[in-house]
Design a protein around this motif. Sequence first.
Motif, PDB file in Angstrom:
ATOM      1  N   ARG B   4       0.833  -1.189   0.000  1.00  0.00           N
ATOM      2  CA  ARG B   4       0.000   0.000   0.000  1.00  0.00           C
ATOM      3  C   ARG B   4       0.872   1.244   0.000  1.00  0.00           C
ATOM      4  O   ARG B   4       0.741   2.141  -0.835  1.00  0.00           O
ATOM      5  N   ARG B   5       1.812   1.294   0.932  1.00  0.00           N
ATOM      6  CA  ARG B   5       2.655   2.478   1.050  1.00  0.00           C
ATOM      7  C   ARG B   5       3.616   2.590  -0.127  1.00  0.00           C
ATOM      8  O   ARG B   5       3.925   3.691  -0.583  1.00  0.00           O
ATOM      9  N   GLY B   6       4.074   1.435  -0.598  1.00  0.00           N
ATOM     10  CA  GLY B   6       4.980   1.446  -1.744  1.00  0.00           C
ATOM     11  C   GLY B   6       4.299   2.039  -2.977  1.00  0.00           C
ATOM     12  O   GLY B   6       4.885   2.858  -3.693  1.00  0.00           O
ATOM     13  N   LEU B   7       3.051   1.642  -3.218  1.00  0.00           N
ATOM     14  CA  LEU B   7       2.332   2.177  -4.378  1.00  0.00           C
ATOM     15  C   LEU B   7       2.124   3.681  -4.217  1.00  0.00           C
ATOM     16  O   LEU B   7       2.302   4.455  -5.171  1.00  0.00           O
ATOM     17  N   LEU B   8       1.759   4.092  -3.018  1.00  0.00           N
ATOM     18  CA  LEU B   8       1.577   5.537  -2.777  1.00  0.00           C
ATOM     19  C   LEU B   8       2.872   6.287  -3.070  1.00  0.00           C
ATOM     20  O   LEU B   8       2.862   7.347  -3.708  1.00  0.00           O
ATOM     21  N   ALA B   9       4.001   5.726  -2.626  1.00  0.00           N
ATOM     22  CA  ALA B   9       5.285   6.398  -2.829  1.00  0.00           C
ATOM     23  C   ALA B   9       5.595   6.538  -4.314  1.00  0.00           C
ATOM     24  O   ALA B   9       6.085   7.572  -4.765  1.00  0.00           O
ATOM     25  N   LEU B  10       5.269   5.508  -5.089  1.00  0.00           N
ATOM     26  CA  LEU B  10       5.520   5.575  -6.534  1.00  0.00           C
ATOM     27  C   LEU B  10       4.640   6.625  -7.188  1.00  0.00           C
ATOM     28  O   LEU B  10       5.077   7.373  -8.064  1.00  0.00           O
ATOM     29  N   LEU B  11       3.389   6.695  -6.736  1.00  0.00           N
ATOM     30  CA  LEU B  11       2.462   7.653  -7.339  1.00  0.00           C
ATOM     31  C   LEU B  11       2.836   9.087  -6.983  1.00  0.00           C
ATOM     32  O   LEU B  11       2.419  10.028  -7.650  1.00  0.00           O
ATOM     33  N   ALA B  12       3.645   9.263  -5.921  1.00  0.00           N
ATOM     34  CA  ALA B  12       4.082  10.611  -5.560  1.00  0.00           C
ATOM     35  C   ALA B  12       4.975  11.175  -6.655  1.00  0.00           C
ATOM     36  O   ALA B  12       5.122  12.385  -6.801  1.00  0.00           O
ATOM     37  N   GLN B  13       5.574  10.276  -7.434  1.00  0.00           N
ATOM     38  CA  GLN B  13       6.447  10.733  -8.510  1.00  0.00           C
ATOM     39  C   GLN B  13       5.627  11.177  -9.717  1.00  0.00           C
ATOM     40  O   GLN B  13       5.839  12.265 -10.245  1.00  0.00           O
TER      41      GLN B  13
END
Lengths: 243, 218
Positions: B4-13
């Motif tokens: 969950r957090r990993g996907l959010l971090a990627l979408l921050a880019q």
Amino acid sequence: MTTSPILLLDNVSRVHGHDETAVRALDGVTLEVHAGELVAVMGPSGSGKSTLLNLAGGLDQPTSGRVVVEGSDVGAMSLRDLAALRRRSLGFVFQDFNLIPSLTAAENVALPLELDGLRVGKALRIALDSLEAVGIAELADRYPEHMSGGQQQRVAIARALVGNRRLVLADEPTGALDSQTGEAVLRVLRARCDAGAGGLLVTHEARHAAWADRVVFLRDGVIVDTTGTPPSAESLLDSAAAV
Amino acid sequence: MSIRRGLLALLAQEPMYGAQLRSEFESRTGGTWPLNVGQVYTTLARLERDGLVEGAGGADAEGRIAYRLTGQGRAEVQRWWAAPVDRGDTPRDERVIKLALAVTVPGVDIQRLVQTQRTATLRHLQDLTKLKRVTSDAAEQHTPDGRGPGQRNELAWLLVLDNLVYAAEAEIRWLDHVETRLARESTRAPKTPHRDTATSQTDRSPSQTDRSAKRASR
Ligand SMILES: Nc1ncnc2c1ncn2[C@@H]1O[C@H](COP(=O)(O)OP(=O)(O)OP(=O)(O)O)[C@@H](O)[C@H]1O
Ligand SMILES: [Mg+2]
């Protein structure tokens, strides 16, 4: 219990050299060590750990800021008083052990006591107890060149802990020791602090730093973080839950 | 939890499609945590339900929808970068995955992240050491020649504690290594493809070679 600290570094900076070659080894460091407290300092090579310890032990003077040991400003002391303070109140374990080659292990350990006026026989007896505490009583009559690095290191530690030192400063005291002996040294240091001394320990080993009440992280001469007063397990869980 | 957090971090880019998220996640974490597309879409649906992501415009010609962060999602990512990974109920790997992502997503204060994690792990190590002291003091209270079951239990417990101590220490050493490694990286001359090819094979990071080896073997 509100006591004044055994050691206070008050906004201390130390610049080596001048102008273009100037190195800011410490930059505005403030740190207290109280009686009964063991504080560990960690940080990469060159971050200022030894500089900090040398200032705390009065072996070096800050470029600005104050170093106060047991209420006395070290910078304002006469050389004589400073020497007496180092003999009576301070125990120092150097990064290189600094043993005197012409003296046996026991004589090395007894030396600060003798310099302070104790009779030789009594000083040697106390020195033996101190060697015993770090597990090398049987080496009392050996000379430094006939000992391994780890054994010399333990003699240096015994010397730093001998007598009633109020402040023990140790720079990488477990460097040449195996894991069992390293832990034994930490136990001795911890016990000394539990008995009321203040301790400041520089180490690269997290496992050893973890014996301290507080771990301070240095980088480029600045304290960048600290584990603070160790929280209870409950408060750790609380803060984790709040994330 | 960390997917969950990993996907959010990627979408921050930048906004991404589900399939894109999956391949980015895998390539940036060196394939240590393979995901299937189903997992990615389920996670995205939950994130959308919780108001952390939203569709970025309509479906493209192939019917794919790109997702982007909401303000709330962005705040969640910031919190993740700032806080140490909780030891309680997450797999240890979250610390590794978080770092791998932090290195590749722009704008993360990695030095701060490393320090925050190191301080948290050292606190954990202090707690373990305190437990060890209490336990070995208790062991010494027993009769000196007693080899009773109580003493064996304490010895067993001490050995378990030692294992936890060494694991925490290893994590801190790894963080120390990451810090010096990144410091060296940032003092290097600005990277150009020419320079990179000019540097010798031995100058390559071991992780890089490990990773390609791992890929090749899959
Ligand atoms: N006498 C000196 N003259 C000039 N520079 C010095 C002197 N002593 C120390 N320095 C510099 O000050 C900085 C801090 O040195 P220090 O010895 O305190 O580091 P340290 O944290 O103890 O490192 P290590 O872990 O390698 O022992 C370094 O950049 C060092 O080169
Ligand atoms: Mg040093």
